[in-house]
Design an enzyme around this catalytic site. Structure first.
Site, PDB file in Angstrom:
ATOM      1  N   TYR A  45      -7.393 -10.267  -9.586  1.00 34.40           N
ATOM      2  CA  TYR A  45      -7.201 -11.223 -10.348  1.00 34.40           C
ATOM      3  C   TYR A  45      -8.228 -11.838 -11.216  1.00 34.40           C
ATOM      4  CZ  TYR A  45      -2.705 -10.932  -7.655  1.00 34.40           C
ATOM      5  OH  TYR A  45      -2.011 -10.399  -6.854  1.00 34.40           O
ATOM      6  N   HIS A 128      -3.946  -4.091  -1.241  1.00 35.25           N
ATOM      7  CA  HIS A 128      -3.424  -4.289  -2.550  1.00 35.25           C
ATOM      8  C   HIS A 128      -3.456  -2.840  -3.506  1.00 35.25           C
ATOM      9  CE1 HIS A 128      -4.110  -7.192  -6.344  1.00 35.25           C
ATOM     10  NE2 HIS A 128      -2.874  -6.756  -5.915  1.00 35.25           N
TER      11      HIS A 128
END
Length: 317
Positions: A45, A128
């Protein structure tokens, strides 16, 4: 305990549009003041911006009063941005991402995250976005996480993904504690019902529901033609379904966002939802919607109209 509502760190990395430090800090402060105690982030992110910003809030809070999760699978390698913007987030391209689910890669990723956040430990560590690297994640990444859990470095391990089939395999073939499902169990679609959620109940694996607004279409009561559904412009069919849901919600004095936040937690496997939030206004609005009671009759009405596939609503509502 994570708490039923968590703060998702995607927007803190400049997802979709730029975000300055002051606005991010205000969003995080509003979340803390509103009682949110679960914070989820990732190196991905904003190539570290989300972790840094989240750490600036959390490192000054009593460590036993919150739960924080981050993710592994991408290492951040420094590079000269040369005036370029990151491929996904609105930040300078100071780093590039390198996929790595190896033992060394997982440990290095965790160490880098701790440095960026300024924390002494991470509570929950997820594999992830492993959809295109699932064999490596299962064969290499999971054992690395299990080792960290056995050493007491992290308290819980799992994966954050959108592919319900692969997540089902992970739940059945490993000993994960919690999984984060992105967009697979929402007011608009429930593909997780077939095999994934039953497997989680059977294996006693907790589920965190992410993407409960399906990228925005459920974040407003009456979405317009430009509304996003799973990161793309919604099709006319999806848009029409959302408006049918809105009409039924209106008959029960509920807005679509309020129903979208309440719905996932009706399933016994789902313990929390996480919402990506970028400013104080979004946080306060989401908290207000989350805390608004939704009448059980709404779920019955939606099922009667063929707008919900969940057979457990009647017994859990």
């Amino acid at each position: 305990m994570m708490g039923q509502l968590g703060f998702g760190g995607g927007p803190l990395g400049g997802l979709f549009e730029p975000l300055d430090d002051a606005t991010a800090a205000e969003a995080l402060a509003a979340a803390w003041d509103g009682g949110i105690r679960y914070y989820d982030t990732s190196p991905h992110y904003g190539i570290g911006h989300s972790e840094r910003r989240m750490g600036e809030l959390l490192r000054d809070k009593p460590r036993d009063e919150f739960v924080v999760s981050t993710k592994v699978g991408r290492l951040l390698v420094p590079q000269d941005p040369q005036g370029r913007r990151d491929e996904t987030f609105h930040v300078p391209a100071t780093h590039r991402r390198v996929w790595d689910f190896s033992r060394d890669g997982v440990r290095r990723s965790l160490e880098d995250s701790l440095v960026r956040m300024g924390l002494d430990r991470i509570d929950v560590l997820y594999l992830h976005d492993a959809e295109q690297h699932f064999d490596d994640a299962l064969r290499l990444g999971y054992p690395a996480l299990a080792e960290l859990r056995a050493e007491g470095v992290v308290s819980a391990i799992g994966a954050g993904m959108y592919d319900v089939g692969q997540l089902t395999t992970l739940v059945r073939e490993t000993d994960v504690d919690v999984v984060m499902l992105a967009g697979g169990y929402t007011l608009l679609q429930q593909p997780a019902l077939d095999t994934f959620l039953p497997a989680c109940v059977e294996r006693n694996v907790s589920v965190v529901a992410a993407g409960v607004f399906n990228s925005g279409i459920l974040a407003t009561h009456r979405p317009d033609a430009n509304a996003k559904f799973d990161y793309r412009t919604a099709t006319p069919e999806i848009l029409a379904r959302a408006h049918r849901i809105a009409t039924i919600c209106e008959a029960h004095n509920v807005t679509v966002p309020q129903a979208a936040l309440a719905f996932p937690l009706l399933h016994p496997a789902i313990t929390s939802i996480v919402l990506g939030m970028r400013n104080r206004t979004e946080v306060e609005q989401n908290l207000a919607n989350f805390n608004t009671p939704v009448p059980p009759e709404l779920w019955t009405a939606l099922r009667t109209e063929g707008l919900l596939d969940d057979p457990q609503i009647a017994s859990n509502a």
